[in-house]
Design an enzyme around this catalytic site. Structure first.
Site, PDB file in Angstrom:
ATOM      1  N   HIS A 126       0.842  -1.213   0.000  1.00 50.02           N
ATOM      2  CA  HIS A 126       0.000   0.000   0.000  1.00 50.02           C
ATOM      3  C   HIS A 126       0.871   1.254   0.000  1.00 50.02           C
ATOM      4  O   HIS A 126       1.809   1.374   0.777  1.00 50.02           O
ATOM      5  CB  HIS A 126      -1.011   0.005   1.145  1.00 50.02           C
ATOM      6  CG  HIS A 126      -0.451   0.085   2.526  1.00 50.02           C
ATOM      7  ND1 HIS A 126      -0.144   1.292   3.130  1.00 50.02           N
ATOM      8  CD2 HIS A 126      -0.155  -0.874   3.438  1.00 50.02           C
ATOM      9  CE1 HIS A 126       0.305   1.059   4.361  1.00 50.02           C
ATOM     10  NE2 HIS A 126       0.329  -0.248   4.567  1.00 50.02           N
ATOM     11  N   GLU A 163      -4.870   2.152   2.504  1.00 51.28           N
ATOM     12  CA  GLU A 163      -4.966   0.962   3.353  1.00 51.28           C
ATOM     13  C   GLU A 163      -5.145   1.357   4.806  1.00 51.28           C
ATOM     14  O   GLU A 163      -5.855   0.715   5.562  1.00 51.28           O
ATOM     15  CB  GLU A 163      -3.704   0.098   3.202  1.00 51.28           C
ATOM     16  CG  GLU A 163      -3.782  -1.253   3.916  1.00 51.28           C
ATOM     17  CD  GLU A 163      -3.356  -1.233   5.379  1.00 51.28           C
ATOM     18  OE1 GLU A 163      -3.699  -2.146   6.116  1.00 51.28           O
ATOM     19  OE2 GLU A 163      -2.688  -0.278   5.811  1.00 51.28           O
TER      20      GLU A 163
HETATM   21 ZN   LIG Z   1       0.856  -1.144   6.330  1.00 54.05          ZN
END
Ligand SMILES: [Zn+2]
Length: 448
Positions: free
Chosen positions: A267, A313
């Protein structure tokens, strides 16, 4: 059990030549190239030092994404694109926590992502220290009008993080005016840890912040002696309207089955502190580098390898949901999705979530990674960004590393590039590259 094993052995025989004999030479080439190439390490350093931390909704994040797209194009990747995703946007603003009694001290603190502000000018209140949920309940009559400090010792991230995520509403239910937590981590050098939190819908929202382990333990000792603790908390945090961010995609096309895809990624967003180097800049750039090395070595896998760097994320998961939704029509063509989001320390191998016959193959691939110490297959391939794909039937993996230092730095101002070791990082690159290449090149797709 016996039947499954026999079937797995027969299946692996149907691939003809063993994975070891077929791919050993190539995997050694991948390893020696990754261990000596400084492209990715330099790129990680450049990204950390040029764009800074990359919180969802920030200019820093979008600038880093723009730079990656440009670099992936110059690497010669195909279908390089940013796929638009609306992301929740939280802005920290100025914040402080000051101990007023029994003595005056500025407490190192970080507001928790999603928290509301204090009233203008801050709030001043007595602190009650509890060590766990049970203590909060048993002493709930002492809570009204006070700041609750959850001084919960770190056991595992999964367990202790509940105080960060849900502590505010638990305290507010009993009339607290604000809540504090002991930072979620096993060790501290006066480092507060931020991270996402949420409110229950039907409970009054109160400000929620993290203190350092040291200060939380000190306040707990003062409290145990029966002395009065007064803290002033001043936070200007706020949520604003969603902003646009992007999932980053770039790929090398498969030579025989270009519509079948192996995903590798991490991410690209981070918290707004430190540089998001271990969490998860390292995982992103290692995944990207794995694809670049496969290409540079002139390897032509049968299937497409796609690098996906998910946005958001940390505080919303809109990137992974967005990717799943935008690619729903090719879900059955996703052969495997590999995520790296546990830091880029010494790699151990991969956690795998998929069926037994796929697992047998993945185990054979692990043997190729013995020279870099990454040959241990384990349970638990599901991680935040690949879980939605796994829910649709895609086998998933996550890179497992030596996690002993990860939570020293996680979500703190100390998560900076200097914490990334050149050799450990490059071994992560090699592990991802070998796994992605071999799975993408198998005669048959990984069984589901
Ligand atoms: Zn992470």
């Amino acid at each position: 059990m016996k039947i499954i094993l026999v079937a797995a052995v027969m299946l692996s025989h149907s691939f003809g030549e063993s994975i070891k004999s077929k791919y050993e030479e190539t995997s050694l080439k991948i390893i020696s190239k990754s261990l000596t190439d400084s492209t990715a390490y330099n790129r990680l350093g450049y990204m950390c030092d040029t764009f800074g931390p990359r919180l969802s909704g920030s200019k820093n994040l979008e600038n880093a994404i723009k730079w990656i797209l440009k670099e992936m194009n110059s690497d010669g990747f195909e279908n390089v694109r940013g796929e638009k995703v609306p992301v929740p946007t939280w802005i920290r603003g100025k914040e402080s926590a000051t101990l007023l009694s029994p003595f005056k001290k500025e407490l190192s603190m970080l507001g928790l992502g999603g928290s509301i502000s204090t009233p203008r000018g801050g709030l001043k209140a007595e602190v009650i220290v509890v060590n766990n949920w049970d203590e909060l309940e048993s002493r709930s009559n002492e809570v009204p009008g006070k700041i609750v400090l959850f001084n919960a010792p770190f056991t595992s991230y999964g367990e202790t993080v509940a105080y960060r995520y849900s502590g505010a509403s638990a305290a507010a239910k009993h009339g607290a005016v604000a809540s504090l937590i002991r930072s979620i981590g096993p060790w501290s050098m006066n480092t507060p840890h931020t991270g996402v939190m949420a409110y229950d819908d039907d409970v009054q929202k109160i400000p929620h912040a993290a203190l350092t382990m040291e200060d939380a333990m000190m306040l707990s000792r003062i409290h145990d002696r029966g002395d009065k603790i007064i803290v002033k908390l001043d936070m200007n945090a706020r949520m604003v309207a969603d902003r646009w961010s992007h999932n980053v995609l770039g790929e090398i096309k498969g030579s025989i089955y270009p519509d079948e895809v192996v995903v590798v990624g991490g991410h690209i967003d981070s918290w707004d502190v430190g540089q998001g180097a271990q969490d998860d800049g390292g995982g992103c750039i290692a995944s990207w580098e794995a694809v670049r090395l496969i290409q540079e070595l002139g390897l032509k896998p049968k299937r497409t390898i796609r690098c996906v760097l998910w946005t958001n994320e940390e505080n919303g998961g809109q990137g992974n949901k967005g990717y799943r939704d935008m690619h729903m029509d090719e879900m059955d063509k996703h052969v495997l999705a590999i995520e790296s989001d546990g830091g880029v320390f010494s790699p151990k191998g991969f956690g795998f979530s998929g069926n037994d016959s796929a697992r047998k193959i993945v185990e054979e691939i692990h043997a190729l990674m013995k020279p870099i110490g990454a040959n241990t297959i384990s349970e638990g391939g599901r991680a935040a960004d690949v879980a939605p794909l796994n829910d649709e039937g895609v086998p998933v993996m996550s890179l497992k590393v030596d996690g002993s230092k990860y939570f020293w730095y996680h979500h703190t101002n100390a998560d900076t590039f200097d914490k990334v070791d050149f050799n450990e990082f490059n071994r992560c690159v090699a592990a991802i590259a070998i796994m992605a290449y071999v799975v993408a090149d198998l005669d048959e797709p990984l069984p589901r």
